[in-house]
Design a protein around this motif. Structure first.
Motif, PDB file in Angstrom:
ATOM      1  N   VAL A  59      43.190  36.687  42.795  1.00  0.00           N
ATOM      2  CA  VAL A  59      43.792  36.292  41.513  1.00  0.00           C
ATOM      3  C   VAL A  59      42.702  36.038  40.483  1.00  0.00           C
ATOM      4  O   VAL A  59      42.815  36.434  39.316  1.00  0.00           O
ATOM      5  CB  VAL A  59      44.679  35.042  41.698  1.00  0.00           C
ATOM      6  N   SER A  60      41.618  35.394  40.917  1.00  0.00           N
ATOM      7  CA  SER A  60      40.505  35.127  40.001  1.00  0.00           C
ATOM      8  C   SER A  60      39.912  36.422  39.466  1.00  0.00           C
ATOM      9  O   SER A  60      39.603  36.531  38.272  1.00  0.00           O
ATOM     10  CB  SER A  60      39.423  34.310  40.717  1.00  0.00           C
ATOM     11  N   LEU A  61      39.774  37.416  40.327  1.00  0.00           N
ATOM     12  CA  LEU A  61      39.213  38.693  39.888  1.00  0.00           C
ATOM     13  C   LEU A  61      40.092  39.342  38.820  1.00  0.00           C
ATOM     14  O   LEU A  61      39.591  39.924  37.863  1.00  0.00           O
ATOM     15  CB  LEU A  61      39.052  39.636  41.080  1.00  0.00           C
ATOM     16  N   TRP A  62      41.395  39.235  38.982  1.00  0.00           N
ATOM     17  CA  TRP A  62      42.297  39.837  38.005  1.00  0.00           C
ATOM     18  C   TRP A  62      42.322  39.043  36.700  1.00  0.00           C
ATOM     19  O   TRP A  62      42.475  39.614  35.620  1.00  0.00           O
ATOM     20  CB  TRP A  62      43.701  39.959  38.584  1.00  0.00           C
ATOM     21  N   ILE A  63      42.190  37.725  36.797  1.00  0.00           N
ATOM     22  CA  ILE A  63      42.214  36.902  35.580  1.00  0.00           C
ATOM     23  C   ILE A  63      40.940  37.085  34.771  1.00  0.00           C
ATOM     24  O   ILE A  63      40.976  37.259  33.545  1.00  0.00           O
ATOM     25  CB  ILE A  63      42.403  35.410  35.945  1.00  0.00           C
ATOM     26  N   PHE A  64      39.794  37.066  35.456  1.00  0.00           N
ATOM     27  CA  PHE A  64      38.507  37.081  34.754  1.00  0.00           C
ATOM     28  C   PHE A  64      37.829  38.449  34.748  1.00  0.00           C
ATOM     29  O   PHE A  64      36.856  38.644  34.025  1.00  0.00           O
ATOM     30  CB  PHE A  64      37.558  36.063  35.383  1.00  0.00           C
ATOM     31  N   GLY A  65      38.328  39.386  35.577  1.00  0.00           N
ATOM     32  CA  GLY A  65      37.631  40.654  35.736  1.00  0.00           C
ATOM     33  C   GLY A  65      37.523  41.468  34.463  1.00  0.00           C
ATOM     34  O   GLY A  65      36.461  42.029  34.162  1.00  0.00           O
TER      35      GLY A  65
END
Length: 333
Positions: A59-65
């Motif tokens: 989820v972090s990768l999709w939010i900040f990626g």
């Protein structure tokens, strides 16, 4: 700096909270690991760390990626590959799947993940056919997935042995040595492991389990591949060199002894040290200190001339020295 620090803090907090809820909501016997003659921990621990921290990392990768340059054509395959291993790892933690299913799932996940790197991703000389390089990268990624699984054997080992090099790699992006996308990928994994560390510190009550170590190994391998492309292959190898060296040397020792390398064992250098009397904190701080030195050596490999060669020699010597010390040296504490 906020593009790296904010994801780290966010993912660490989210992972810790999710893992706490998982521990409270699931029965105490769920994914519990009994103490056996191969165990290197002194109290029962649950193999459910990956159930909480892998979704948080993704989820972090999709939010900040997107803000750091991780394209959708990378995120989609990487997410699919990680979720395949997350599910297979959970099923293996619960039901002990056959090796064939594990290996096939790792092959499929690795092919998908390497595809996501894009057609222009090259690490080796251009005269090598692209298909050959892709095959070598798939094999290397499968190996990294498994060695991460091998190293989740004592408290905080994956945090110090893999999380710290990833955090240091993310730090490289602050100085423009690697891209922000690579830094974000590394920091998201490191942040997830930081949240996990609250429950994995001595005496650990939770380990990653296959549901954690397999997808984290895959994502970490991708991060080091990307770092190798943006810096040098040597830098990409030196950063996780302790993990690679311990797992590889143990594999060769077992082959030399005629052992079944697919059978469960407890012969890694850090496991030998634990059984010989080393306190867990001494093992972990030794590995952490080594990894800080390795990160410095990786930086020097970016320089031309003798400094890069000397840094490589120092890195190899330091890793060998610690492995020998862990295998044959008795703790004085």
């Amino acid at each position: 700096m906020n593009t790296i620090i904010i994801p780290f803090v966010s993912i660490a907090i989210a992972s810790a909270i999710l893992l706490w809820f998982a521990m409270q909501m699931l029965p105490s016997s769920f994914l519990g690991a009994a103490i056996t003659e191969r165990s290197n921990h002194s109290q029962p621990a649950r193999q459910l760390g990956g159930l909480a921290i892998v979704p948080a990392i993704l989820v972090s990768l999709w939010i900040f990626g997107a803000d750091t340059g991780l394209p959708v054509h990378f995120l989609v395959p990487a997410t699919i590959a990680a979720l395949i291993l997350w599910v297979i790892g959970f099923l293996d933690d619960r039901h002990h799947l056959p090796e064939s299913i594990r290996l096939v799932s790792q092959l499929i996940a690795s092919v998908i993940a390497i595809y996501g790197l894009g057609e222009d991703f090259r690490l080796l000389p251009d005269f090598l056919p692209l298909l050959v390089e892709r095959a070598l990268l798939v094999v290397a990624l499968i190996y990294f997935i498994n060695l991460t699984n091998f190293m989740d054997g004592i408290d905080l080992m994956v945090v110090a042995g893999l999380g710290l090099p990833l955090a240091l790699l993310a730090g490289f992006s602050l100085f423009g040595l690697v891209s922000l996308g690579t830094g974000n990928l590394a920091m998201s994994i490191a942040g997830g492991l930081a949240g996990f560390s609250f429950f994995n510190r001595p005496k650990a009550t939770v380990f990653l389990g296959d549901s954690g170590s397999l997808p984290i190994g895959l994502l970490s391998g991708l991060a080091f591949f990307m770092a190798a492309r943006e810096t040098t292959i040597l830098a990409g190898l030196i950063l996780p060199l302790f993990f690679i060296a311990d797992a590889t040397s143990t594999l060769f020792m077992r082959l030399a002894a005629g052992e079944n390398i697919l059978a469960a064992h407890s012969r890694h250098a850090y496991q030998v040290a634990k059984r010989s009397g080393w306190p867990v904190w001494l093992i972990i701080t030794s590995v952490a200190a080594l990894n800080i030195l390795l990160a410095a050596c990786a930086l020097f490999t970016l320089q031309s001339g003798w400094s890069g060669a000397l840094a490589t020699i120092i890195a190899l010597a330091a890793v060998i020295a610690l492995l020998v010390r862990l295998r044959i040296g008795k703790s004085q504490n």
